[in-house]
Write a protein that holds these residues in place. Structure first.
Motif, PDB file in Angstrom:
ATOM      1  N   SER A  65       0.807  -1.225   0.000  1.00 28.84           N
ATOM      2  CA  SER A  65       0.000   0.000   0.000  1.00 28.84           C
ATOM      3  C   SER A  65       0.841   1.277   0.000  1.00 28.84           C
ATOM      4  CB  SER A  65      -0.936   0.005   1.214  1.00 28.84           C
ATOM      5  OG  SER A  65      -0.186   0.016   2.416  1.00 28.84           O
ATOM      6  N   GLY A  66       2.159   1.151  -0.118  1.00 24.37           N
ATOM      7  CA  GLY A  66       3.010   2.341  -0.167  1.00 24.37           C
ATOM      8  C   GLY A  66       2.734   3.171  -1.410  1.00 24.37           C
ATOM      9  N   SER A  67       3.139   4.434  -1.377  1.00 21.59           N
ATOM     10  CA  SER A  67       2.827   5.338  -2.486  1.00 21.59           C
ATOM     11  C   SER A  67       3.863   5.325  -3.603  1.00 21.59           C
ATOM     12  CB  SER A  67       2.667   6.764  -1.959  1.00 21.59           C
ATOM     13  OG  SER A  67       3.889   7.219  -1.414  1.00 21.59           O
ATOM     14  N   ALA A  68       4.977   4.615  -3.434  1.00 23.24           N
ATOM     15  CA  ALA A  68       6.019   4.597  -4.460  1.00 23.24           C
ATOM     16  C   ALA A  68       6.544   3.186  -4.652  1.00 23.24           C
ATOM     17  CB  ALA A  68       7.167   5.518  -4.055  1.00 23.24           C
ATOM     18  N   GLY A  69       6.611   2.764  -5.897  1.00 19.19           N
ATOM     19  CA  GLY A  69       7.174   1.459  -6.180  1.00 19.19           C
ATOM     20  C   GLY A  69       6.678   0.901  -7.498  1.00 19.19           C
ATOM     21  N   TYR A  70       7.301  -0.200  -7.889  1.00 14.15           N
ATOM     22  CA  TYR A  70       6.970  -0.891  -9.129  1.00 14.15           C
ATOM     23  C   TYR A  70       6.937  -2.386  -8.859  1.00 14.15           C
ATOM     24  CZ  TYR A  70       8.428   3.484 -11.284  1.00 14.15           C
ATOM     25  OH  TYR A  70       8.548   4.805 -11.623  1.00 14.15           O
ATOM     26  N   LEU A  71       6.160  -3.089  -9.650  1.00 15.81           N
ATOM     27  CA  LEU A  71       6.185  -4.547  -9.650  1.00 15.81           C
ATOM     28  C   LEU A  71       6.688  -4.999 -11.007  1.00 15.81           C
ATOM     29  CD1 LEU A  71       2.625  -5.418  -8.244  1.00 15.81           C
ATOM     30  CD2 LEU A  71       4.740  -5.065  -6.949  1.00 15.81           C
ATOM     31  N   LEU A  72       7.493  -6.028 -11.016  1.00 12.50           N
ATOM     32  CA  LEU A  72       7.897  -6.695 -12.248  1.00 12.50           C
ATOM     33  C   LEU A  72       7.564  -8.167 -12.043  1.00 12.50           C
ATOM     34  CD1 LEU A  72       9.204  -6.501 -15.046  1.00 12.50           C
ATOM     35  CD2 LEU A  72      11.395  -6.998 -13.934  1.00 12.50           C
ATOM     36  N   ILE A  73       6.646  -8.663 -12.863  1.00 14.30           N
ATOM     37  CA  ILE A  73       6.150 -10.020 -12.689  1.00 14.30           C
ATOM     38  C   ILE A  73       6.378 -10.804 -13.974  1.00 14.30           C
ATOM     39  CG2 ILE A  73       4.120 -11.435 -12.189  1.00 14.30           C
ATOM     40  CD1 ILE A  73       2.999  -8.869 -10.737  1.00 14.30           C
ATOM     41  N   SER A  74       7.034 -11.944 -13.826  1.00 17.30           N
ATOM     42  CA  SER A  74       7.235 -12.875 -14.935  1.00 17.30           C
ATOM     43  C   SER A  74       6.678 -14.227 -14.514  1.00 17.30           C
ATOM     44  CB  SER A  74       8.729 -12.984 -15.268  1.00 17.30           C
ATOM     45  OG  SER A  74       9.428 -13.632 -14.217  1.00 17.30           O
ATOM     46  N   GLN A  75       6.832 -15.234 -15.360  1.00 15.39           N
ATOM     47  CA  GLN A  75       6.345 -16.565 -15.011  1.00 15.39           C
ATOM     48  C   GLN A  75       7.051 -17.116 -13.780  1.00 15.39           C
ATOM     49  OE1 GLN A  75       3.784 -18.112 -16.066  1.00 15.39           O
ATOM     50  NE2 GLN A  75       3.317 -16.868 -17.844  1.00 15.39           N
ATOM     51  N   GLU A  76       8.311 -16.791 -13.620  1.00  9.40           N
ATOM     52  CA  GLU A  76       9.117 -17.372 -12.543  1.00  9.40           C
ATOM     53  C   GLU A  76       9.304 -16.460 -11.337  1.00  9.40           C
ATOM     54  OE1 GLU A  76      10.250 -20.509 -12.625  1.00  9.40           O
ATOM     55  OE2 GLU A  76       9.207 -20.730 -14.549  1.00  9.40           O
ATOM     56  N   HIS A  77       9.172 -15.150 -11.536  1.00  5.52           N
ATOM     57  CA  HIS A  77       9.532 -14.211 -10.475  1.00  5.52           C
ATOM     58  C   HIS A  77       8.469 -13.138 -10.276  1.00  5.52           C
ATOM     59  CE1 HIS A  77      13.582 -15.842 -10.334  1.00  5.52           C
ATOM     60  NE2 HIS A  77      13.548 -15.848 -11.652  1.00  5.52           N
ATOM     61  N   ALA A  78       8.385 -12.668  -9.037  1.00  4.15           N
ATOM     62  CA  ALA A  78       7.553 -11.522  -8.683  1.00  4.15           C
ATOM     63  C   ALA A  78       8.449 -10.595  -7.862  1.00  4.15           C
ATOM     64  CB  ALA A  78       6.341 -11.963  -7.883  1.00  4.15           C
ATOM     65  N   LEU A  79       8.719  -9.418  -8.409  1.00  2.00           N
ATOM     66  CA  LEU A  79       9.625  -8.472  -7.773  1.00  2.00           C
ATOM     67  C   LEU A  79       8.897  -7.195  -7.427  1.00  2.00           C
ATOM     68  CD1 LEU A  79      12.031  -9.080 -10.641  1.00  2.00           C
ATOM     69  CD2 LEU A  79      12.713  -9.598  -8.333  1.00  2.00           C
ATOM     70  N   ILE A  80       9.295  -6.591  -6.325  1.00  2.00           N
ATOM     71  CA  ILE A  80       8.797  -5.275  -5.957  1.00  2.00           C
ATOM     72  C   ILE A  80      10.008  -4.372  -5.782  1.00  2.00           C
ATOM     73  CG2 ILE A  80       8.670  -5.847  -3.492  1.00  2.00           C
ATOM     74  CD1 ILE A  80       6.149  -3.979  -3.430  1.00  2.00           C
ATOM     75  N   ALA A  81       9.985  -3.238  -6.452  1.00  2.00           N
ATOM     76  CA  ALA A  81      11.068  -2.259  -6.351  1.00  2.00           C
ATOM     77  C   ALA A  81      10.512  -1.009  -5.682  1.00  2.00           C
ATOM     78  CB  ALA A  81      11.612  -1.921  -7.738  1.00  2.00           C
ATOM     79  N   THR A  82      11.183  -0.568  -4.631  1.00  2.00           N
ATOM     80  CA  THR A  82      10.743   0.629  -3.930  1.00  2.00           C
ATOM     81  C   THR A  82      11.941   1.286  -3.264  1.00  2.00           C
ATOM     82  OG1 THR A  82       9.050   1.524  -2.436  1.00  2.00           O
ATOM     83  CG2 THR A  82      10.125  -0.517  -1.752  1.00  2.00           C
ATOM     84  N   ASP A  83      11.745   2.506  -2.780  1.00  2.00           N
ATOM     85  CA  ASP A  83      12.850   3.219  -2.152  1.00  2.00           C
ATOM     86  C   ASP A  83      12.891   2.957  -0.647  1.00  2.00           C
ATOM     87  OD1 ASP A  83      11.214   5.162  -0.752  1.00  2.00           O
ATOM     88  OD2 ASP A  83      10.954   6.209  -2.644  1.00  2.00           O
ATOM     89  N   PHE A  84      13.913   3.511  -0.001  1.00  2.00           N
ATOM     90  CA  PHE A  84      14.213   3.213   1.403  1.00  2.00           C
ATOM     91  C   PHE A  84      13.039   3.447   2.350  1.00  2.00           C
ATOM     92  CE2 PHE A  84      15.032   7.695   1.036  1.00  2.00           C
ATOM     93  CZ  PHE A  84      14.666   8.220   2.264  1.00  2.00           C
ATOM     94  N   ARG A  85      12.140   4.344   2.004  1.00  2.00           N
ATOM     95  CA  ARG A  85      11.015   4.633   2.896  1.00  2.00           C
ATOM     96  C   ARG A  85      10.094   3.440   3.085  1.00  2.00           C
ATOM     97  NH1 ARG A  85       8.259   9.253  -0.291  1.00  2.00           N
ATOM     98  NH2 ARG A  85       8.886   7.818  -1.928  1.00  2.00           N
TER      99      ARG A  85
END
Length: 92
Positions: free
Chosen positions: A38-58
């Motif tokens: 529910s954070g206000s900053a970030g991205y998801l990258l989802i493939s068949q094998e992986h689910a990634l969340i990218a966000t900053d230090f906050r």
């Protein structure tokens, strides 16, 4: 967690049916729907094998707590987080 796992499974079916390798999600509403984050900053990258969340230090701790099914990619300064995420998510 079951709801998120179900949503990821359905999304991965759609990726397969459309011939896409992965999807990058930036809209906060979609990010929340797919990951529970529910954070206000970030991205998801989802493939068949992986689910990634990218966000900053906050949001490091929050994303780990809210999205345990996702691998955290830390966005630090000018670090190429997308390159790191793509290298993790790329089919081998």
């Amino acid at each position: 967690m079951f709801i998120v796992e179900n949503r990821l499974q359905r999304l991965r079916q759609q990726l397969d049916e459309t011939g896409l390798d992965a999807i990058l999600v930036s809209q906060p509403e979609n990010r929340f729907y797919l990951s529970g984050f529910s954070g206000s900053a970030g991205y998801l990258l989802i493939s068949q094998e992986h689910a990634l969340i990218a966000t900053d230090f906050r949001y490091f701790e929050q994303s780990e707590r809210q999205s345990p099914n996702f691998h955290l990619v830390k966005m630090l300064g000018s670090k190429n987080w997308l390159g790191e995420a793509l290298s993790i998510a790329s089919p081998r």
